[in-house]
Design an enzyme around this catalytic site. Sequence first.
Site, PDB file in Angstrom:
ATOM      1  CG  ASP A 437      -0.732  14.664  -3.161  1.00 31.57           C
ATOM      2  OD1 ASP A 437      -1.164  15.205  -3.480  1.00 31.57           O
ATOM      3  OD2 ASP A 437      -1.286  14.225  -1.957  1.00 31.57           O
ATOM      4  CG  ASP A 480       2.479  11.072  -2.710  1.00 37.73           C
ATOM      5  OD1 ASP A 480       2.081  11.352  -1.195  1.00 37.73           O
ATOM      6  OD2 ASP A 480       1.572  11.346  -3.197  1.00 37.73           O
TER       7      ASP A 480
END
Length: 575
Positions: A437, A480
């Site tokens: 991420d 994300d």
Amino acid sequence: MLVAAMVLPSLAFAASVPPTTVRTAVDAGPPAAAIPIADVVVARLDSDPVPARIIAGEFDDSFLTRPDAVIRETEQSPRWWRITVGHAMAAELRPQLVVQAPYLTLVEAWAPGKALPIRRAMIGRDADLTFSTRALVVPMTAGLAAGDVIYLRVHALGAVPMPVSIEPLARVHRADLVHVAWRTAILVSLALLALLALGFWWGIGERSYGYLLLTLLAQGAFFAISGGEVRMLPGLAEIAGGDLRIVRLFGLVAALSSLVFLIHYLDLRVRQPRLTRVLVGCGAVLMLLALATLAGSANWIAIVANATLLVATGAVLWAAIMGSLQRQRSAYFVLLSWLPMLALLFVRIGELYGLWLAPAWVGHAFPASFVLSGLVIMIGLSDSLLQLRRDRDRVSRLARFDALTGAMSRPALEARLEACVAEAHERGVALSLVFFDVDRFKRINDDYGHQVGDSCLKIVVMRTRNRLRTYDMIGRWGGDEMVVVLPDTRLGEALGVAENLRSAINCRPLSIDGNLFEASISLGVAELAAGETAEHLLERADAALYSSKSAGRDRVTGHDPRVTGSHPRFVATPK
């Protein structure tokens, strides 16, 4: 296709036998200049006295001469007609009295000097199978002299114009061959279109093809019965022969099924709900008329049917025009299929009302327009299926790929990962997973806005994809978080790939909408263990990612499958 039955004002359904242009000059066999002309004068008596009095000439002064050589009978009860021969025709030419486009008309003919009539009809026991259904043919075996009179007792069921002529047998046969060729082509074409509709309906289950199939079958039966071809089928000719109810019934079924098809094909329930209610009402009236037809053949049925079909035709035509203005593709196909048919219908209606006599080719072109209409609609249905397929592929692509980043969506990634895990176990090959991420992504959103954050994710995915092999996969897990699937890759190789991805992101700052900022990712790597599930593999990669976060971010951590528990082995500290 809706107007299949809307042609006869008193009968309500079109005679598909072609009305031929009046030509009394004959040109069969020898050159045209060598064949004598047999002009005829047609007169009508508006009563039905006994034949002996007619033949004796008692009513000759009561016959009213017609301006053309056409029998156009408006009464359904029998009426007398007188045909006067203008010029002689020798017996060796084998002259024939030809009454064209007879539909269900019964004709009794008294030749000159004959006391007994010759009965002719298109269907039934009075049918003469040596000739086609285009005309009723009565032989004048003794030849004809100028001034000879032929009396006809005509029992017509509708106001079909029937041109009358005297022709040599050779010309009659030649015209029959042309007629049979046209009719065969039309009926075979309808049958082939019906088979195509059946195949598509059976194969893909699309209801539109079922409605179209019913329409084509009803139209084919309507044309075969009204045109007389049904007389070639043993048993059916006796059932349908001369029965106006059967013809009307098939015409009503064709119109009703066409109406249902058009409502469904044009999606009128959604696009034009008011017009749909009008058409549903018309359909209900047609159903009631079909039931009434089974009980009798009253003339009011034809009147109501014609009025209903006019309303329905206007409603569908308006819906097609409005749909075309709204760029509805199905509406384009309906207009394209209807325009030739409506033009020919206008010509036919004018002929039935005595405004003009249509050219001979109109009789063939009118039923042929239904074949053209069916073909165009079939192409339109195929176009609709292709459009549905394109829409389905687009929806499928949206389901498989994340709309923002272009990476695989989570459901698609999960399904693909399950397949890769099963294949890896089956083949005994390696499989690794990278879970990463964006570091401090929430701060990027807070400081620069969500639009910059979205652009940041796009750049991260783009840079990641540029460092992967063609058969590697990247998907957006959520927010994300990204997952990279590396087939045929051991843990050591996967760690190298992850490190390459990390450096691809932090190698240079991101410049988005005039904002320049640093970005980095934290990554966790895990290799598939023997007998391990995809879910457990993801859990170990996630644990390795959590270790990278705890160790300070912007780094790679690998989880060794030989280590039990939840203690990942720290692999690399890039900074």
